[in-house]
Design a protein around this motif. Structure first.
Motif, PDB file in Angstrom:
ATOM      1  N   UNK A 111     -48.319-142.450  30.943  1.00  0.00           N
ATOM      2  CA  UNK A 111     -47.687-143.534  30.189  1.00  0.00           C
ATOM      3  C   UNK A 111     -47.595-144.784  31.062  1.00  0.00           C
ATOM      4  N   UNK A 112     -47.832-145.934  30.453  1.00  0.00           N
ATOM      5  CA  UNK A 112     -47.756-147.214  31.157  1.00  0.00           C
ATOM      6  C   UNK A 112     -46.440-147.946  30.917  1.00  0.00           C
ATOM      7  N   UNK A 113     -45.841-147.706  29.758  1.00  0.00           N
ATOM      8  CA  UNK A 113     -44.614-148.400  29.396  1.00  0.00           C
ATOM      9  C   UNK A 113     -43.691-147.433  28.674  1.00  0.00           C
ATOM     10  N   UNK A 114     -42.394-147.743  28.701  1.00  0.00           N
ATOM     11  CA  UNK A 114     -41.403-146.892  28.055  1.00  0.00           C
ATOM     12  C   UNK A 114     -40.306-147.759  27.450  1.00  0.00           C
ATOM     13  N   UNK A 250     -53.322-132.843  29.216  1.00  0.00           N
ATOM     14  CA  UNK A 250     -53.894-133.654  28.135  1.00  0.00           C
ATOM     15  C   UNK A 250     -52.958-134.836  27.889  1.00  0.00           C
ATOM     16  N   UNK A 251     -53.494-136.047  27.929  1.00  0.00           N
ATOM     17  CA  UNK A 251     -52.678-137.253  27.815  1.00  0.00           C
ATOM     18  C   UNK A 251     -52.742-137.812  26.399  1.00  0.00           C
ATOM     19  N   UNK A 252     -51.619-137.907  25.709  1.00  0.00           N
ATOM     20  CA  UNK A 252     -51.604-138.523  24.383  1.00  0.00           C
ATOM     21  C   UNK A 252     -51.598-140.044  24.496  1.00  0.00           C
ATOM     22  N   UNK A 253     -51.764-140.708  23.375  1.00  0.00           N
ATOM     23  CA  UNK A 253     -51.626-142.166  23.355  1.00  0.00           C
ATOM     24  C   UNK A 253     -50.155-142.568  23.433  1.00  0.00           C
ATOM     25  N   UNK A 265     -26.093-136.221  27.370  1.00  0.00           N
ATOM     26  CA  UNK A 265     -25.813-137.619  27.074  1.00  0.00           C
ATOM     27  C   UNK A 265     -26.916-138.160  26.167  1.00  0.00           C
ATOM     28  N   UNK A 266     -26.574-139.065  25.249  1.00  0.00           N
ATOM     29  CA  UNK A 266     -27.541-139.493  24.230  1.00  0.00           C
ATOM     30  C   UNK A 266     -28.564-140.487  24.766  1.00  0.00           C
ATOM     31  N   UNK A 267     -29.791-140.027  24.937  1.00  0.00           N
ATOM     32  CA  UNK A 267     -30.866-140.890  25.377  1.00  0.00           C
ATOM     33  C   UNK A 267     -32.187-140.313  24.882  1.00  0.00           C
ATOM     34  N   UNK A 268     -33.080-141.198  24.474  1.00  0.00           N
ATOM     35  CA  UNK A 268     -34.414-140.811  24.042  1.00  0.00           C
ATOM     36  C   UNK A 268     -35.391-141.859  24.540  1.00  0.00           C
ATOM     37  N   UNK A 269     -36.673-141.619  24.309  1.00  0.00           N
ATOM     38  CA  UNK A 269     -37.672-142.581  24.781  1.00  0.00           C
ATOM     39  C   UNK A 269     -38.943-142.463  23.963  1.00  0.00           C
ATOM     40  N   UNK A 270     -39.617-143.585  23.824  1.00  0.00           N
ATOM     41  CA  UNK A 270     -40.998-143.606  23.392  1.00  0.00           C
ATOM     42  C   UNK A 270     -41.799-144.199  24.537  1.00  0.00           C
ATOM     43  N   UNK A 271     -42.918-143.581  24.858  1.00  0.00           N
ATOM     44  CA  UNK A 271     -43.718-144.021  25.996  1.00  0.00           C
ATOM     45  C   UNK A 271     -45.186-143.932  25.613  1.00  0.00           C
ATOM     46  N   UNK A 272     -46.014-144.708  26.329  1.00  0.00           N
ATOM     47  CA  UNK A 272     -47.428-144.612  26.015  1.00  0.00           C
ATOM     48  C   UNK A 272     -48.274-145.663  26.672  1.00  0.00           C
ATOM     49  N   UNK A 273     -49.483-145.801  26.133  1.00  0.00           N
ATOM     50  CA  UNK A 273     -50.462-146.716  26.692  1.00  0.00           C
ATOM     51  C   UNK A 273     -50.037-148.168  26.473  1.00  0.00           C
ATOM     52  N   UNK A 274     -50.341-148.981  27.456  1.00  0.00           N
ATOM     53  CA  UNK A 274     -49.909-150.375  27.426  1.00  0.00           C
ATOM     54  C   UNK A 274     -50.431-151.114  26.191  1.00  0.00           C
TER      55      UNK A 274
END
Length: 444
Positions: A111-114, A250-253, A265-274
């Motif tokens: 992942x490049x960004x989150x 295996x790397x997803x997009x 504690x409440x935390x989530x993330x979306x991460x992926x290609x720049x």
């Protein structure tokens, strides 16, 4: 044995009058437990919790798989306390947001960004929106063998409990079975040029990817210009701190995360290609995507908890402990089931760190009445949980206490198999599927 559930039952009645369903999550509902035996909890430490009636339990499920280090895990609690006096939410980003992002991206090298949020349901929905925007397509392909992705309409329309979701929204989803590349290939060919993304859990407790499956999905998505999304809500920090994508190579997009990120504690993330993630940023000439924008998405408490979890995984071996203790529990349950002669009708299955127990009737079919009886018998003996999802806080003593509880439950279980009448051995109605369309068969 427990001291009973009188105060829990009284409080549960009050909850039902004030909170729809009596709980804020379907899986926590009283209809998921034997009637009159749904404990209302007051706290816990490690893998032990206590209820308002003074009963103490070895807890499984651990906050629906969110707590891998144990309740009240000191380094996480201390990290949270350290930021409290300086405030939680501000009008601009904090340095902590940058540090947390750097921690995350070091763990997930694909992942490049989150971007952080509060729950994984929002993260998966953001991933779907981003994929639709990037591809200009509307259809979403999801794995129907994976029970839950989001509380938003794109997925809820596929559930039995889907009142309020427009039919037009339901028509934008396609489903496929796990470990079946041909089914995905056919789906993408049938709706060629219309599928924005393929979303699935890379693995589940009961299903590991067959050799070449994830690699094949990667190739198919590349061929069709479709975004590949891994839902790492459960696998992240339970299969590996690098996620299942790190484990299987295996790397997803895009990938979505939650649950154990904050040890409760409440935390989530979306991460992926720049090139995808930046569509929700400022370095793009394309129409911008409403990615995640949340008042509490980056409050300091949960980010501090996340950073402490990252340190714990770097300095200790939570996953190794979960695997060892889960394997010991599975072996213990198998041994006592064999001794009672019910091993064909009660067993554990799945990855040791994410075990489930399976209950069957005398014909070998999955049985809610048998499940209810087993839950009632083990609850009475101090074990709480609809599964045997373990944590790194479960000690040898916790495992031994659980095996003893199962041993004590098995005479009643065997009697139910012999008579074919488990309902005579517990009070009230059986537990019911959480995502059913009507309140019956557990209507108040």
């Amino acid at each position: 044995m427990t001291a009973g559930f009188a105060r829990s039952n009284a409080l549960q009645d009050r909850l039902h009058r004030l909170v729809p369903g009596g709980a804020h999550t379907f899986a926590k509902g009283s209809d998921q437990y034997p009637e009159g035996m749904a404990p209302v909890l007051v706290g816990g430490s490690g893998a032990r919790v206590r209820d308002v009636d003074g009963n103490t339990y070895v807890e499984y499920g651990m906050g629906m798989r969110a707590v891998t280090l144990g309740h009240g895990y000191r380094p996480v609690v201390d990290a949270v306390r350290a930021v409290l006096d300086d405030g939680l939410s501000f009008s601009r980003p904090t340095e902590l947001e940058l540090a947390a992002a750097e921690d995350f991206l070091r763990l997930v090298p694909g992942a490049d960004m989150v971007k952080f949020g509060k729950n994984a349901s929002d993260a998966t929905s953001a991933a779907v929106r981003l994929a639709r925007a990037a591809t200009g397509r509307d259809l979403v392909a999801y794995c129907h063998d994976h029970p839950y992705f989001s509380s938003q309409d794109w997925f809820v329309g596929s559930l039995p409990i889907r009142a309020g979701v427009p039919e037009t929204t339901r028509g934008l989803a396609r489903s496929f079975p796990y470990n079946d590349l041909d089914a995905v290939r056919e789906l993408l060919e049938t709706d060629r040029g219309r599928v924005a993304c393929v979303i699935l859990e890379p693995a589940t407790s009961l299903c590991e990817p067959e050799p070449g499956y994830l690699e094949g999905l990667r190739a198919l998505c590349d061929e069709h210009g479709t975004v590949l999304v891994f839902d790492e809500t459960i696998t992240g920090f339970r299969w590996s701190e690098h996620g299942a994508q790190g484990l299987y190579g295996v790397t997803p997009d895009l990938s979505t995360w939650g649950k154990a990120m904050g040890n409760g504690f409440p935390i989530s993330a979306i991460a992926g290609k720049r090139e995808l993630m930046e569509l929700g940023g400022l370095a793009t000439d394309r129409e911008r995507v409403f990615l995640l924008s949340s008042t509490h998405g980056a409050e300091t408490v949960s980010l501090a908890a996340f950073r402490a979890v990252v340190r714990a995984y770097a300095e200790t071996d939570p996953i190794g402990v979960m695997e060892r203790q889960g394997a010991a529990l599975a072996a213990g349950v198998a041994e006592v089931a064999r001794a009672e002669g019910v091993e064909q009708f009660l067993d554990t299955a799945g990855r040791p760190s994410c075990l489930v127990f399976r209950t069957r009737d005398a014909d070998g079919n999955p049985s809610q009445p048998m499940r209810t009886l087993f839950l009632a018998e083990t609850l009475q003996r101090g074990v709480l949980g609809q599964s045997y999802v373990i944590s790194a806080a479960h000690t040898d003593d916790d495992v031994a206490r659980t095996v003893d509880a199962v041993r004590g439950a098995l005479p009643a279980y065997r009697k139910a198999l012999e008579t074919g009448q488990p309902e005579r051995l517990f009070a009230g109605r059986p537990v019911a599927p959480a995502h059913r369309s009507l309140a019956a068969p557990r209507r108040l």
